[in-house]
Write a protein that holds these residues in place. Structure first.
Motif, mmCIF file in Angstrom:
data_model
loop_
_atom_site.group_PDB
_atom_site.id
_atom_site.type_symbol
_atom_site.label_atom_id
_atom_site.label_comp_id
_atom_site.label_asym_id
_atom_site.label_seq_id
_atom_site.Cartn_x
_atom_site.Cartn_y
_atom_site.Cartn_z
ATOM 1 N N UNK A 37 1.092 22.266 -3.849
ATOM 2 C CA UNK A 37 1.020 20.649 -3.806
ATOM 3 C C UNK A 37 -0.095 20.098 -4.333
ATOM 4 N N UNK A 38 -1.261 20.961 -4.092
ATOM 5 C CA UNK A 38 -2.431 20.402 -4.621
ATOM 6 C C UNK A 38 -2.474 20.403 -6.145
ATOM 7 N N UNK A 77 0.488 29.416 -8.660
ATOM 8 C CA UNK A 77 0.752 28.161 -8.581
ATOM 9 C C UNK A 77 -0.437 27.394 -8.587
ATOM 10 N N UNK A 78 -1.448 27.658 -9.085
ATOM 11 C CA UNK A 78 -2.706 26.835 -8.956
ATOM 12 C C UNK A 78 -3.140 26.060 -10.431
ATOM 13 N N UNK A 79 -2.212 26.194 -11.351
ATOM 14 C CA UNK A 79 -2.332 25.525 -12.573
ATOM 15 C C UNK A 79 -3.067 26.310 -13.699
ATOM 16 N N UNK A 115 1.014 -0.894 -0.052
ATOM 17 C CA UNK A 115 -0.120 0.029 -0.101
ATOM 18 C C UNK A 115 0.984 1.303 0.058
ATOM 19 N N UNK A 116 0.384 2.268 -0.511
ATOM 20 C CA UNK A 116 1.115 3.455 -0.759
ATOM 21 C C UNK A 116 1.072 4.392 0.617
ATOM 22 N N UNK A 117 2.042 4.662 1.408
ATOM 23 C CA UNK A 117 2.052 5.308 2.278
ATOM 24 C C UNK A 117 1.919 6.731 2.251
ATOM 25 N N UNK A 118 2.762 7.200 1.556
ATOM 26 C CA UNK A 118 2.806 8.896 1.086
ATOM 27 C C UNK A 118 3.243 9.024 -0.473
ATOM 28 N N UNK A 119 2.777 9.953 -0.952
ATOM 29 C CA UNK A 119 3.264 10.506 -2.010
ATOM 30 C C UNK A 119 3.784 11.915 -1.965
ATOM 31 N N UNK A 120 4.932 12.186 -2.261
ATOM 32 C CA UNK A 120 5.796 13.544 -2.092
ATOM 33 C C UNK A 120 6.136 14.157 -3.478
ATOM 34 N N UNK A 121 6.593 15.416 -3.698
ATOM 35 C CA UNK A 121 7.055 16.032 -4.882
ATOM 36 C C UNK A 121 8.037 17.131 -4.368
#
Length: 748
Positions: free
Chosen positions: A350-351, A439-441, A336-342
């Motif tokens: 980040x969103x 930063x919103x895209x 299972x994926x615990x965390x996704x980071x950038x």
């Protein structure tokens, strides 16, 4: 006096004093630090050997002796000399700065202690590397010069000589395949006439790789027991040429009797059978067996088994030469994926990145979802590249972290410049664009353009996630004042004001629906030289029109990038139609297709196709001339002047038509100056197309064909530079040819 390994030559005694003799750079304190004896200890056979061994192991001395002077222990030493200067010269082909660093780590550098045995090892290793790379005529001259104060200078001079070239490669024992077919699998080749050939330079490492390729070639064609019995490399007396002889044992051809699955299968066997490319009765292929195993691993990874391993094990029936392939499945624990980071995403929220994820935190790991998430990131206009790494969580066998590393490109630009377009002439443009506003895209764009035929102002705002479900919204306002539709037409001016609202609705991961509407007011002005065709339209409909159009369309896009893609396809179908109550009633249908197909090496085939049709309905009998389609130029059929194919008006100026069909085939050639193809492309092209006054006027013999060469470069200052040189293949009387075409700048 004692030497290491010799028997103790005097009676044991208790040490009352310790002295040293022969020290030059070192002091007695340094010696005592390493000596496992001190005043009050007894010196005997055992302790003397221990002392000598400890002092030798320091590497500081090349000779150590123990002497007795009464009750005093005297340590007589000869220190190793220090290296004042260490030089290695002439090694252009081997090592360089990397070799010097590794030698320094070994202790062969200025200021280090000199060790003769280490210098001999360095010389032997250099010679071995030169031999492995085909330099059999190399000469290595090592000189050690004594300097004052127990120091030495070391100089290694390498004379590389000429590289030894392969005179011939021969394979012995092959019956099933011709020697030339086997040698085609090799990267090494014998010397031939091609200038600047490098493939004829012998390399032991490359020969090893070629032998593996030869083994794979046989085993992929059923020869499971293929074996390279021996390899002879013969050097000519002048050391300039090498003959390579490979003796092989092909063995027999094996067929696939059947297959089975063992281990923890997890997935339904019926589904697993679909993933196999090793059908019963087929010739055994290790490549196909491995690829089948990889597909099973990928299927398991998509349901959470991130570290699944599938091994194809051949069960051989030697008598019948049949193989039953046993796919042994080791899924491991479901992850299972615990965390996704950038990382590396600067000011981007980040969103903004996280909403592109198809792999979610706290969900089972899916390899395809992770890869799709990476591709979606690279498709963002402000992202140049994205890399992903899956990391097991320490202390857990069922958790992983997903780490994305982002490389951004400039999201915003303020531009003022000039450009040139074949259809619009010289351009002056200014624009303010930001594809990642705050930063919103969100994309915000204000553009001002002035060229030979028009002046325009455009303002638009696009929110790619107007809703959390990924529905996009674009709001646009524009004004355009034009002298004509294309540069070489004439006879009227137009002023257009428009507002539009468009939504993009995702239907699946790759498909989307477009829905929107626009309001447009157009005013045209005619002159004495207005062509009859336009005059008839004005006489019937007037000169000022207000139109409301509904816009819809559907698209499917699997390209990995929106610009300079190298795989995937795009299919887009759009329909725009005037609503009842508009001054002009007409509709436009268009199709655009694009596909990429990798060829051999890094060659790539790009196919582009387009269809367009416009027609009036209801009270409107004539399509507005400014809505006609045009053909010719860099976007349709290169080699013909922009917009000048197809119907003409009474003054023989392009007037356009209701139906257009074009296709462009580009074979993209890899360029040595750039390996990734993200900013430059060179291609050979073949174009076909034309525009027709009516759909029923379409005739194959009226299509125009061209072939040529095209170069595109995404420049830092001019935007996209597009150069092409075309050879029209079936031009007809009246066609206006333009072999060399150039477009640059952002205005076209």
């Amino acid at each position: 006096m004692l030497l290491a390994g010799q028997a103790f030559a005097f009676s044991a005694f208790t040490i009352k004093e310790i002295r040293a003799r022969g020290l030059e750079r070192l002091d007695i304190g340094t010696v005592l630090t390493y000596l496992p004896l001190s005043v009050g200890d007894e010196l005997n056979d055992t302790t003397s050997r221990q002392a000598i061994r400890a002092l030798y192991q320091t590497g500081l001395f090349q000779d150590v002796q123990l002497e007795r002077d009464g009750d005093a222990l005297v340590i007589a030493v000869k220190e190793r000399p220090a290296i004042t200067t260490f030089k290695i010269e002439g090694n252009d082909k081997i090592g360089g700065d990397e070799l010097k660093k590794s030698l320094k780590d070994l202790g062969m550098a200025d200021g280090e202690l000199f060790k003769r045995e280490l210098l001999d090892q360095v010389e032997q290793e250099l010679r071995r590397q030169y031999y492995a790379n085909g330099y059999y005529d190399v000469a290595i001259d090592t000189k050690v010069k004594d300097e004052s104060n127990n120091r030495v200078s070391v100089n290694i001079k390498v004379t590389e000589g000429k590289v030894t070239k392969i005179k011939d490669i021969n394979v012995i024992g092959n019956k099933a395949f011709k020697t030339k077919d086997l040698l085609a699998q090799f990267k090494l080749e014998r010397t031939h006439w091609i200038p600047f050939q490098k493939t004829d330079r012998y390399s032991k490492q490359q020969l090893g790789g070629d032998l593996e390729a030869l083994q794979s070639y046989y085993q992929d064609r059923g020869y499971l027991k293929f074996d390279v019995r021996s390899v002879q490399v013969a050097l000519t007396p002048d050391k300039e040429s090498i003959y390579v002889t490979i003796n092989v044992d092909e063995g027999s051809v094996y067929k696939v009797k059947g297959h089975k699955f063992s281990g923890e299968i997890i997935l339904n066997e019926t589904f697993l059978n679909v993933l196999l490319s090793t059908p019963d009765g087929s010739t055994f292929s290790r490549k196909e067996a491995t690829e089948s195993a990889n597909r099973i691993e990928a299927a398991l990874s998509d349901i959470g088994y991130a570290f699944a391993k599938v091994t194809p094990i051949p069960d051989v029936d030697e008598e019948k030469k049949l193989i039953t392939i046993n796919y042994y499945v080791e899924p491991g624990k479901r992850a299972y994926v615990r965390r996704i980071t950038f990382a590396g995403h600067g000011t981007t929220n980040d969103e903004t990145l996280r909403r592109e994820m198809r792999q979610l935190e706290a969900s089972p790991f899916s390899k395809s979802a992770v890869e799709r998430s990476r591709v979606r990131l690279t498709r963002l206009p402000f992202i140049e590249e994205a890399e992903v790494d899956t990391k097991p969580v320490a202390g857990s066998d069922d958790l992983v972290d997903i780490a994305f590393r982002i490389k951004e490109r400039a999201p915003g630009s303020v531009q003022f410049g000039v450009g040139f377009s074949g259809s619009q002439g010289f351009l002056i443009n200014g624009s303010l664009t930001h594809t990642n506003f705050l930063g919103t895209g969100d994309r915000v764009e204000l553009a001002l353009d002035h060229n030979a035929i028009s002046k325009s102002v455009n303002l638009s705002l696009t929110n790619p996630y107007f809703t959390a479900d990924g529905i996009s919204q674009t709001v646009g306002l524009s004004y355009r004042n034009s002298k004509s539709v294309i540069r070489n037409a004439s006879g009227f001016n137009s002023n257009v004001m428009a507002a539009n609202l468009t939504y993009g609705i995702p239907l699946s991961e790759f498909a989307a629906l477009r829905l929107g509407a626009s309001v447009e007011q157009t005013a045209i002005t005619t002159f004495a030289n207005t062509p009859r065709e336009l005059a008839e339209f004005v006489e019937e409909n007037g000169t000022v029109f207000t139109n409301v159009q509904l816009r819809t369309g559907i698209s499917r896009d699997t390209r990995n990038r929106t610009f300079f893609a190298n795989y995937g396809s795009l299919n887009q179908f759009d329909v725009d139609v005037s609503v009842p109550g508009s001054d002009l009633l007409y509709y436009t249908m268009s199709y655009r297709g694009q596909a990429y197909q990798p060829l051999f090496w890094k060659f790539l085939l790009e196919a582009n196709a387009s269809l367009g049709f416009v027609d009036s309905f209801g009270k409107t009998k004539i399509v507005p001339p400014y809505e006609n389609f045009f053909a010719g130029g860099s976007r349709t059929v290169r080699g013909y002047r922009d917009g000048e194919l197809g119907p003409k008006d009474e003054f023989l100026n392009p007037f356009g038509g209701k139906f257009r069909t074009t296709a462009q085939m580009n074979m993209i050639i890899p360029m040595p100056i750039e390996s990734d193809g993200k900013s430059t492309r060179l291609a050979l092209f073949y174009d076909i197309g034309n525009v027709f006054a009516e759909r029923q006027d379409f005739a194959i013999n009226e299509l125009r064909y061209t072939a040529g060469i095209n170069f595109q470069w995404f420049t830092p200052f001019l935007g996209l530079l597009d150069l092409s040189y075309a050879f029209p293949l079936n031009e007809k009387q009246g066609d206006r040819i333009e072999r060399f075409q150039i477009n640059f700048g952002t205005g076209f």
